[in-house]
Design an enzyme around this catalytic site. Structure first.
Site, short mmCIF file in Angstrom:
data_model
loop_
_atom_site.label_atom_id
_atom_site.label_comp_id
_atom_site.label_asym_id
_atom_site.label_seq_id
_atom_site.Cartn_x
_atom_site.Cartn_y
_atom_site.Cartn_z
N HIS A 229 51.21 40.97 32.41
CA HIS A 229 50.74 40.06 31.75
C HIS A 229 48.92 40.45 31.55
O HIS A 229 48.56 41.20 30.90
CB HIS A 229 50.49 39.09 31.83
N GLU A 269 53.86 31.12 37.97
CA GLU A 269 54.10 31.70 36.49
C GLU A 269 52.45 32.30 36.73
O GLU A 269 51.20 31.71 35.79
CB GLU A 269 54.07 30.93 35.13
N HIS A 271 49.30 33.53 34.89
CA HIS A 271 48.91 34.51 33.36
C HIS A 271 47.89 35.42 33.74
O HIS A 271 47.36 36.41 33.80
CB HIS A 271 48.31 33.41 32.28
N GLU A 286 50.05 28.76 36.06
CA GLU A 286 50.26 27.50 35.19
C GLU A 286 50.80 26.72 36.36
O GLU A 286 51.22 25.64 35.19
CB GLU A 286 51.73 28.16 34.11
#
EC number: 4.2.99.-
Length: 299
Positions: A229, A269, A271, A286
């Protein structure tokens, strides 16, 4: 390679969707809470501060350290760019055209901030005083996503739905360069010390090197479902990136050597990612935590 030590710091709640992270020269980490409608700060001594935003659902996403040393961030739903002072004083700059959905933002060589308008098919430029200019792109529906300042003096950006990267400056018209893979879905972008650009391709699980001559080299990750990402360069010549789909932080050297570091909790998660003044790597999870990795020297 030295052992990498990972330490997590709780800074928010899982439902607040911790998303972006940036380091400022004072050693603080600033972060966005996309669903918590707030910006947070983790000080070097571990204290956490929170700065609520004046919107019901502004959706703050990407954040960066501006040329003025302050955190600048995009508010995708509020259609604005924000800036915070160390004391929490907030300035908001609404974009000229509605529903542009600003996302990626980065400081430029010209002392301004540049940002990508996902729904507007435009790249924007904002001065420290808040004056905004917008530049239309020659690709419609390309979903301009993240930004980075190149060593060539240009600003570079990813086009997530067009499978391409582009360049622009205040005096140079935008140029588009396809990456070659139809399923690339590029997101993060960073520049290394040699002038090459590194791109995280979320769609096909690869990191791509785009050199100054336009040559593209793809480095597949351990899993095509890793969904890389965000990506950031450290001073030792390594590129660090989040693997949103694989629950890992990845590292690639300029020579293409890959390494990965599993996060402690399943479903973290990761990011956003940033490098602090001491060379430590930080990622936004997250789950509401920031994770710190001690950056290793080049192999």
């Amino acid at each position: 390679m030295n052992q990498v030590e990972m330490t997590e710091f709780p800074v928010g709640k899982p439902q607040e969707a911790l998303y972006g992270v940036a380091s400022t020269p004072d050693g603080a980490l600033w972060f966005t809470l996309a669903k918590g409608n707030a910006i947070g700060r983790l000080s070097p001594d571990g204290a956490v501060s929170r700065f609520p935003l004046p919107h019901t659902d502004g959706q703050p996403t990407t954040i960066t350290c501006g040329p003025d040393g302050r955190p600048w961030f995009t508010l995708s739903s509020a259609n604005a760019i924000g800036r915070l002072a160390p004391d929490g004083a907030l300035r908001m700059f609404e974009l000229p055209r509605p529903a542009s959905r600003p996302f990626g933002i980065a400081g430029g060589h010209d002392g301004c901030l540049w940002f990508a308008e996902m729904a507007g098919d435009r790249i924007g430029r904002i001065t420290i005083d808040g004056d905004i200019e917008e530049y239309d792109l020659p690709v419609k529906g390309g979903y301009p996503s993240c930004m980075a300042a190149g060593r060539d003096g240009l600003m570079w950006f990813t086009l997530n739905q067009a499978g391409a990267v582009g360049s622009i400056s205040a005096t140079a018209a935008p140029r588009i360069f396809p990456l070659g893979a139809a399923d690339a879905a590029p997101v993060g972008i960073a520049s290394d010390a040699q002038g090459a650009l590194w791109i995280a391709q979320a769609g096909n699980g690869a990191i791509v090197r785009f050199d100054a001559g336009g040559r593209i080299t793809e480095f597949p990750l351990h899993s095509r479902a890793a969904r890389p990402h965000a990506i950031a360069a450290d001073a030792a010549g390594n590129l660090w990136f989040t693997e949103w789909g694989a629950n890992r932080i990845g590292r690639i050297s300029e020579a293409g050597d890959l390494a990965g570091y599993e996060l402690a909790a399943p479903g973290s998660e990761p990011h956003g990612i940033a490098i602090d003044p001491h060379g430590c790597v930080w990622a936004a999870l997250e789950t509401g935590r920031l994770v710190r990795l001690q950056a290793s020297p080049r192999d």
